[in-house]
Motif scaffolding. Structure first.
Motif, PDB file in Angstrom:
ATOM      1  N   ARG A   8      15.862  11.649  42.017  1.00 22.52           N
ATOM      2  CA  ARG A   8      16.443  10.303  42.212  1.00 22.52           C
ATOM      3  C   ARG A   8      17.149   9.832  40.941  1.00 22.52           C
ATOM      4  O   ARG A   8      18.214   9.228  41.008  1.00 22.52           O
ATOM      5  CB  ARG A   8      15.368   9.313  42.637  1.00 22.52           C
ATOM      6  CG  ARG A   8      15.037   9.384  44.112  1.00 22.52           C
ATOM      7  CD  ARG A   8      14.178   8.200  44.546  1.00 22.52           C
ATOM      8  NE  ARG A   8      12.880   8.179  43.889  1.00 22.52           N
ATOM      9  CZ  ARG A   8      11.814   8.859  44.288  1.00 22.52           C
ATOM     10  NH1 ARG A   8      11.892   9.622  45.360  1.00 22.52           N
ATOM     11  NH2 ARG A   8      10.677   8.783  43.650  1.00 22.52           N
ATOM     12  N   THR A   9      16.571  10.119  39.797  1.00 20.73           N
ATOM     13  CA  THR A   9      17.184   9.731  38.522  1.00 20.73           C
ATOM     14  C   THR A   9      18.506  10.447  38.313  1.00 20.73           C
ATOM     15  O   THR A   9      19.510   9.826  37.945  1.00 20.73           O
ATOM     16  CB  THR A   9      16.223  10.030  37.347  1.00 20.73           C
ATOM     17  OG1 THR A   9      15.016   9.299  37.555  1.00 20.73           O
ATOM     18  CG2 THR A   9      16.839   9.650  36.020  1.00 20.73           C
ATOM     19  N   VAL A  10      18.529  11.741  38.557  1.00 22.48           N
ATOM     20  CA  VAL A  10      19.763  12.517  38.393  1.00 22.48           C
ATOM     21  C   VAL A  10      20.823  12.032  39.378  1.00 22.48           C
ATOM     22  O   VAL A  10      21.982  11.807  39.007  1.00 22.48           O
ATOM     23  CB  VAL A  10      19.496  14.025  38.570  1.00 22.48           C
ATOM     24  CG1 VAL A  10      20.796  14.809  38.642  1.00 22.48           C
ATOM     25  CG2 VAL A  10      18.630  14.538  37.438  1.00 22.48           C
ATOM     26  N   MET A  11      20.441  11.841  40.627  1.00 26.06           N
ATOM     27  CA  MET A  11      21.400  11.374  41.634  1.00 26.06           C
ATOM     28  C   MET A  11      21.923   9.988  41.275  1.00 26.06           C
ATOM     29  O   MET A  11      23.106   9.694  41.463  1.00 26.06           O
ATOM     30  CB  MET A  11      20.761  11.386  43.021  1.00 26.06           C
ATOM     31  CG  MET A  11      20.611  12.799  43.542  1.00 26.06           C
ATOM     32  SD  MET A  11      19.700  12.986  45.094  1.00 26.06           S
ATOM     33  CE  MET A  11      20.227  11.658  46.089  1.00 26.06           C
ATOM     34  N   GLY A  12      21.074   9.133  40.744  1.00 25.12           N
ATOM     35  CA  GLY A  12      21.506   7.803  40.329  1.00 25.12           C
ATOM     36  C   GLY A  12      22.508   7.861  39.191  1.00 25.12           C
ATOM     37  O   GLY A  12      23.500   7.124  39.170  1.00 25.12           O
ATOM     38  N   VAL A  14      24.523  10.458  38.457  1.00 25.41           N
ATOM     39  CA  VAL A  14      25.765  11.033  38.985  1.00 25.41           C
ATOM     40  C   VAL A  14      26.522   9.971  39.797  1.00 25.41           C
ATOM     41  O   VAL A  14      27.738   9.810  39.643  1.00 25.41           O
ATOM     42  CB  VAL A  14      25.467  12.290  39.831  1.00 25.41           C
ATOM     43  CG1 VAL A  14      26.709  12.780  40.541  1.00 25.41           C
ATOM     44  CG2 VAL A  14      24.880  13.388  38.952  1.00 25.41           C
ATOM     45  N   THR A  15      25.808   9.243  40.631  1.00 26.37           N
ATOM     46  CA  THR A  15      26.435   8.182  41.431  1.00 26.37           C
ATOM     47  C   THR A  15      27.089   7.150  40.533  1.00 26.37           C
ATOM     48  O   THR A  15      28.235   6.749  40.745  1.00 26.37           O
ATOM     49  CB  THR A  15      25.375   7.509  42.329  1.00 26.37           C
ATOM     50  OG1 THR A  15      24.833   8.493  43.205  1.00 26.37           O
ATOM     51  CG2 THR A  15      25.973   6.374  43.144  1.00 26.37           C
ATOM     52  N   SER A  16      26.386   6.734  39.505  1.00 28.02           N
ATOM     53  CA  SER A  16      26.913   5.745  38.565  1.00 28.02           C
ATOM     54  C   SER A  16      28.186   6.250  37.886  1.00 28.02           C
ATOM     55  O   SER A  16      29.137   5.498  37.682  1.00 28.02           O
ATOM     56  CB  SER A  16      25.838   5.419  37.534  1.00 28.02           C
ATOM     57  OG  SER A  16      26.330   4.546  36.564  1.00 28.02           O
ATOM     58  N   ALA A  70      30.013   6.707  46.607  1.00 28.76           N
ATOM     59  CA  ALA A  70      30.634   6.679  45.281  1.00 28.76           C
ATOM     60  C   ALA A  70      31.686   7.780  45.152  1.00 28.76           C
ATOM     61  O   ALA A  70      32.762   7.557  44.579  1.00 28.76           O
ATOM     62  CB  ALA A  70      29.576   6.824  44.191  1.00 28.76           C
ATOM     63  N   VAL A  71      31.401   8.957  45.686  1.00 27.75           N
ATOM     64  CA  VAL A  71      32.365  10.060  45.630  1.00 27.75           C
ATOM     65  C   VAL A  71      33.596   9.726  46.468  1.00 27.75           C
ATOM     66  O   VAL A  71      34.727   9.952  46.038  1.00 27.75           O
ATOM     67  CB  VAL A  71      31.715  11.392  46.079  1.00 27.75           C
ATOM     68  CG1 VAL A  71      32.754  12.477  46.269  1.00 27.75           C
ATOM     69  CG2 VAL A  71      30.659  11.825  45.076  1.00 27.75           C
ATOM     70  N   VAL A  72      33.398   9.164  47.651  1.00 26.31           N
ATOM     71  CA  VAL A  72      34.534   8.767  48.496  1.00 26.31           C
ATOM     72  C   VAL A  72      35.383   7.729  47.774  1.00 26.31           C
ATOM     73  O   VAL A  72      36.618   7.827  47.732  1.00 26.31           O
ATOM     74  CB  VAL A  72      34.052   8.231  49.867  1.00 26.31           C
ATOM     75  CG1 VAL A  72      35.169   7.510  50.613  1.00 26.31           C
ATOM     76  CG2 VAL A  72      33.488   9.365  50.699  1.00 26.31           C
ATOM     77  N   THR A  73      34.749   6.746  47.167  1.00 29.97           N
ATOM     78  CA  THR A  73      35.476   5.713  46.432  1.00 29.97           C
ATOM     79  C   THR A  73      36.260   6.317  45.272  1.00 29.97           C
ATOM     80  O   THR A  73      37.437   5.989  45.062  1.00 29.97           O
ATOM     81  CB  THR A  73      34.495   4.634  45.910  1.00 29.97           C
ATOM     82  OG1 THR A  73      33.848   4.040  47.036  1.00 29.97           O
ATOM     83  CG2 THR A  73      35.213   3.569  45.117  1.00 29.97           C
TER      84      THR A  73
END
Length: 151
Positions: A8-12, A14-16, A70-73
């Protein structure tokens, strides 16, 4: 197995990164976002198929799918802002789409179809149209683009 809290930390993180890069593309500091795109391009070009599958899985795994959004944006903002031929070439690279689930590719197309249309002022097709169909992994993506273009 990887601990869920670490994942969850890594995904957060990357998303950020994708969210910040997308926001910066429309500011005077756009060079930072293009650097992010170049680094992403280089990483994806050299990444093993297993690493790409992991990234794809992260986008499909999330219940709220904030990474996918986030990737789409980011991809929509990058395709909209791309003017330099080298940036367009990077965006069109096979590996830039290979890790994106087809539904995310179509979300980018829908967003850009609504925001900028299909043609530029000079009559040329917008870069996002070619990005959507070029190197498409399956017929469903092409069919989705066809339906988007019909509005």
């Amino acid at each position: 197995p990887v601990p869920q809290s670490w994942l969850r930390t890594v995904m957060g993180t990357v998303t950020s990164g994708f969210e910040r890069a997308a926001a910066v593309l429309e500011t005077a500091d756009a060079a930072v976002a293009w650097r992010f795109l170049r680094d992403l391009h280089d990483f994806l070009a050299e990444a093993a198929a297993e690493a790409l599958a992991t990234l794809t899985g992260w986008m499909l795994r999330e219940s709220e799918n904030s990474l996918g959004k986030a990737v789409v944006t980011f991809m929509a903002a990058a395709l909209k802002a791309a003017a330099a031929p080298e940036d367009i070439r990077r965006l069109h690279g096979r590996h830039m789409k290979a890790w994106l689930p087809p539904e995310r590719v179509l979300e980018v197309a829908e967003r850009l179809g609504d925001a900028v249309g299909v043609a530029q002022e000079d009559g040329q097709v917008q870069p996002w149209v070619a990005w959507t169909y070029r190197n498409s992994p399956d017929f469903a993506t092409l069919w989705g683009l066809y339906r988007e273009l019909q509005w």
